[in-house]
Design a protein around this motif. Structure first.
Motif, short mmCIF file in Angstrom:
data_model
loop_
_atom_site.label_atom_id
_atom_site.label_comp_id
_atom_site.label_asym_id
_atom_site.label_seq_id
_atom_site.Cartn_x
_atom_site.Cartn_y
_atom_site.Cartn_z
N SER A 156 -4.17 0.58 -15.28
CA SER A 156 -4.72 1.09 -14.46
C SER A 156 -4.70 3.30 -13.89
N LEU A 157 -3.26 2.70 -13.86
CA LEU A 157 -3.01 3.57 -12.54
C LEU A 157 -2.19 4.60 -13.62
N SER A 158 -1.80 4.59 -15.20
CA SER A 158 -0.95 5.04 -16.00
C SER A 158 -1.79 6.36 -16.66
N GLY A 159 -3.42 6.06 -17.21
CA GLY A 159 -3.50 6.32 -17.82
C GLY A 159 -4.38 5.74 -19.10
N ASN A 160 -4.28 4.86 -18.92
CA ASN A 160 -4.75 3.60 -20.27
C ASN A 160 -6.06 3.09 -19.25
N LEU A 167 0.95 -0.99 0.14
CA LEU A 167 0.05 0.09 -0.75
C LEU A 167 1.21 0.84 -0.11
N SER A 168 1.96 1.24 0.69
CA SER A 168 3.08 2.32 0.29
C SER A 168 3.64 2.71 -0.91
N ALA A 169 4.10 1.62 -1.01
CA ALA A 169 4.53 1.55 -2.65
C ALA A 169 3.13 2.58 -3.83
N LEU A 170 1.74 1.80 -3.30
CA LEU A 170 0.94 2.31 -4.28
C LEU A 170 0.57 3.51 -3.66
N GLY A 171 1.11 4.30 -2.47
CA GLY A 171 1.12 5.65 -2.22
C GLY A 171 1.59 6.31 -3.40
N ASP A 172 3.37 5.56 -3.21
CA ASP A 172 4.45 6.46 -3.85
C ASP A 172 4.51 6.61 -5.14
N ASN A 204 8.00 -1.31 -7.34
CA ASN A 204 8.32 -1.94 -6.22
C ASN A 204 7.31 -2.44 -5.42
N SER A 205 6.49 -3.26 -6.27
CA SER A 205 5.05 -4.23 -5.61
C SER A 205 4.67 -4.67 -6.38
N LYS A 206 4.46 -6.33 -6.08
CA LYS A 206 3.34 -6.88 -7.70
C LYS A 206 2.01 -6.45 -7.69
N LEU A 207 1.76 -4.99 -6.43
CA LEU A 207 0.22 -4.89 -6.98
C LEU A 207 0.31 -3.70 -8.09
N THR A 208 1.03 -2.69 -7.49
CA THR A 208 1.41 -1.47 -8.10
C THR A 208 1.85 -2.05 -9.64
N PRO A 217 7.43 4.07 -10.05
CA PRO A 217 8.24 3.46 -9.67
C PRO A 217 6.56 1.91 -8.84
N TYR A 218 6.43 1.39 -11.00
CA TYR A 218 5.27 0.62 -10.70
C TYR A 218 5.72 -1.12 -10.04
#
Length: 726
Positions: free
Chosen positions: A678-682, A642-647, A668-672, A665-666
């Motif tokens: 989904s988070l990069s604009g696509n 979750l911290s990696a998601l915040g970063d 940094n974790s398997k989640l990101t 930093p995608y």
């Protein structure tokens, strides 16, 4: 087994005489008899299936003489052959031993010897007898002894010859007995083999008898079954006969009724004939009317053809309007923002009252409090944090007020105001929440990637929001979104679109990807995340992908995945999700056209990612003592992801404000890394922030609200439609 006769010695010196001639015949016969008894005992011990061995019989030559048997009879029969008793030659009685120089005991000296007189060297004679007389007496005795010895030797020679003849005769008898024994052994073996063959034939005959008995029993059973079958057929035929008779009686009654009817109909026929003439006149009038109607039909046919042509034009306009609708729908979603944040506050549950009963001001011991003995409304008022929702029109604000004591003892009040795209109060239902999300489900069928993820602390209602409860009214976002996609896909068939839907369900537990729909055990396969930069899609290797045909199938898959998901009890939630779950719905469509209007061949591919993040809380709050090392490690892994998601969110915000090629930093974790597209604009992304209304969770709620505000202020790129023309 015969025994040899016992030999009796006739003189004291017979054993001495026979010892010089070799082993005696009775000894040999006794040895042969013992061998025969041993062979017969071995034959008796052998079984019928194994042939017996006959002991070899040869010339018997014992190394030492055998003593004659004391119990043997004078005459013995061996296998039915009579033998004569053996005798020994009787030697003459000796009165003096061989080689004695002294005079016989029967001779007495005539006088006592006197003083010895030496007449010659080495000879002593008596002084009272003349030398010549004594010499003659000695010669006489010597001759007598020599004649006795000669007679003894002749008797011994005669006895030896007679004994040799007897031994040869006995050997011939023994050889004859051995031959008889061999013949009897052969006959016995032949008889045993015949007995064995007869036994085998008897066994074979018994088997045949048994088979015949079984065959006979089977035939008896078959006959009994045939008899039962015949009885059943007889009963059926009897029943059929009864039914036929009843039918016959009924038909007879019908015939009688028909006869009566015919009589009445004959009267009616006359009346109908009269009416027929009147109808013929009417028919002539109707024909004239039909001609008028035919001209009218031709005119209507021309109008129908014009209407069908107009309908085809309307279908083309509808297809064109669908394209315009998609563009306008996408523009509306972009105006709302490609990354949006919803906030949902869950209501206070009865379990919260029981859990935090010790903090209530209710009189009495806290250990004796129960759910039924507590005033529910009063308890909710004491446990609930100071939350306010001032925006009653658009429902986009939430205000939290808290009070604390300063170092000087004065009460300090703080008010926090947060704004989001939509705020759902505790009284909001699952249907109201999904109403705001349903437009995103429409975007999936249009060929866009959509990501909806629930964020919040443990026990804030994330799993309930995403998966829901058992009843239809409590269904979560995942089953509702899938049902919406199926409904839209069904509606789009009338506009020339055909869709194929596939689903997968995985979890990220301690930075390890597990397939919740897989058939094997967890951690047996190594799953890797693959991104396709051309299509903007994300794939995970070795994941079970299920073709979806109905929304009910999705509910069963959710039940399977929920049973396999990693959960555990913490100090904040009895059943806390210890992993991030990701449900992915892939949609691929093609425009095949409709009747009378060919399709464009356009293809679109979209995906809907529904993510239920693990509970976020501080380690000292969830596990105060830290004794459960496994739970502590899980919490650390969850907070790290979750911290990696915040970063990632922060890096995206800086990139949107300053521009440039800032590193995100995608990895940094398997989640990101899984949610990169989904988070990069696509993708069109929506975060549902879930909050607990309890005052005990106020600090965790403020932390989650600050993170959600950071996400809401983040600007990412524009989502791209994944479509192509074939």
């Amino acid at each position: 087994m015969s025994r040899l006769p016992r030999l009796r010695s006739s003189s004291p010196d017979r054993n001495h005489i026979n010892s010089d001639a070799g082993p005696s015949l009775p000894s040999r016969m006794a040895a042969s008899g013992s061998l025969k008894r041993k062979a017969i005992m071995e034959e008796d011990e052998e079984t019928l299936d194994q042939p017996r061995k006959v002991a070899a019989v040869g010339p018997i030559r014992p190394s030492r003489p055998l003593q004659p048997s004391r119990t043997a009879a004078n005459v013995t029969t061996t296998r039915g052959v009579a033998t004569k008793p053996l005798t020994r030659p009787r030697a003459p009685t000796l009165t003096q031993s061989r080689g004695m120089s002294a005079p016989p005991t029967s001779l007495k000296p005539q006088s006592k010897p006197t003083a010895p007189v030496r007449t010659a060297p080495g000879r002593v004679v008596s002084g009272s007898r003349p030398a010549a007389g004594r010499a003659g007496a000695d010669d006489k005795r010597f001759n007598e002894l020599q004649s006795q010895l000669t007679s003894i030797e002749e008797a011994r020679a005669a006895d030896a010859a007679r004994l040799a003849a007897d031994m040869e005769a006995e050997r011939n008898k023994v050889a004859e007995l051995q031959n008889n024994h061999l013949a009897l052994s052969r006959e016995l073996a032949t008889a045993k083999s015949q007995e064995l063959n007869q036994r085998r034939e008897l066994v074979h005959a018994s088997d045949e008898i048994e088979n015949l008995k079984k065959k006979h029993s089977r035939e008896v059973m078959d006959l009994e079954m045939d008899i039962k079958k015949r009885d059943r057929e007889i009963r059926e035929v009897t029943e059929d006969l009864r039914i036929c008779r009843s039918d016959l009686d009924r038909e007879r009654e019908t015939v009688s009724t028909l006869k009566k009817t015919i009589s009445h109909q004959s009267t009616s026929h006359l009346t109908l004939t009269t009416q027929n003439h009147a109808l013929e006149a009417q028919s002539t009038a109707l024909h004239s009317q039909i001609d008028v109607y035919a001209s009218t039909v031709s005119e209507l046919t021309l109008k129908l053809e014009a209407a069908q042509k107009h309908i085809e034009d309307l279908k083309r306009d509808a297809m064109d309007g669908e394209l315009v609708r998609r563009k306008l729908h996408n523009m509306v979603q972009e105006l709302k923002g490609n990354i949006r944040v919803f906030c949902r506050v869950r209501p206070i549950l009865p379990s919260d009252i029981v859990t935090y009963s010790g903090a209530l001001s209710t009189s009495g011991s806290s250990s004796s409090l129960s759910e039924g003995s507590i005033d529910q409304e009063k308890a909710k008022g004491e446990l609930q944090a100071n939350l306010a929702f001032p925006d009653t029109r658009d429902h986009k604000e939430i205000v939290i007020a808290s009070s604390s004591s300063s170092a000087t003892g004065q009460e300090r009040k703080e008010v926090y105001n947060f704004g989001f795209d939509r705020v759902f109060e505790p009284e909001s239902t699952q249907a109201e929440v999904f109403e705001e999300i349903s437009q995103l489900a429409q975007s999936c069928t249009d060929g866009y990637n959509v990501c909806i993820f629930a964020y919040g602390q443990t026990g804030s209602g994330k799993s309930f929001t995403m998966e829901g409860g058992v009843s239809e009214t409590n269904a979560g976002m995942i089953p509702r979104a899938v049902e919406q996609v199926f409904r839209v896909a069904s509606e789009m068939k009338s506009r020339g679109w055909e869709y194929k839907l596939e689903g997968q369900f995985l979890e990220i537990y301690n930075e390890t990807i597990n397939d919740l729909l897989g058939k094997g055990e967890f951690d047996k396969k190594k799953h890797e995340i693959k991104h396709d930069s051309k299509t903007g899609s994300t794939r995970v290797t070795d994941i079970e992908v299920v073709t979806l045909t109905s929304p009910s199938q999705v509910r069963s898959l959710l039940a399977i995945a929920q049973s396999r998901r990693s959960v555990a009890a913490t100090m904040m939630n009895e059943r806390s999700s210890r992993s991030h779950s990701v449900f992915t719905l892939r949609i691929s469509g093609v425009n095949v056209g409709i009747a009378g209007c060919p399709g464009t061949g356009e293809r679109c591919e979209g995906s809907l990612n529904l993510v239920d993040l693990a509970g976020s809380e501080r380690l000292n709050v969830s596990f105060a003592n830290g004794t459960d090392k496994e739970r502590v490690r899980e919490t650390q892994s969850i907070n790290k992801s979750l911290s990696a998601l915040g970063d990632v969110i922060a890096a995206l915000g800086e990139k949107g404000e300053k521009g440039g090629d800032k590193h995100i930093p995608y990895r940094n974790s398997k989640l990101t890394y899984l949610l990169q597209n989904s988070l990069s604009g696509n993708s069109k992304t929506l975060m549902v922030l879930n909050l607990s209304p309890l005052a005990a969770h106020l600090q965790e709620s403020l932390t989650s609200l600050r993170f959600a505000t950071k996400v809401n202020n983040t600007t990412i790129g524009t989502a791209k439609k994944q479509s192509r023309t074939s």
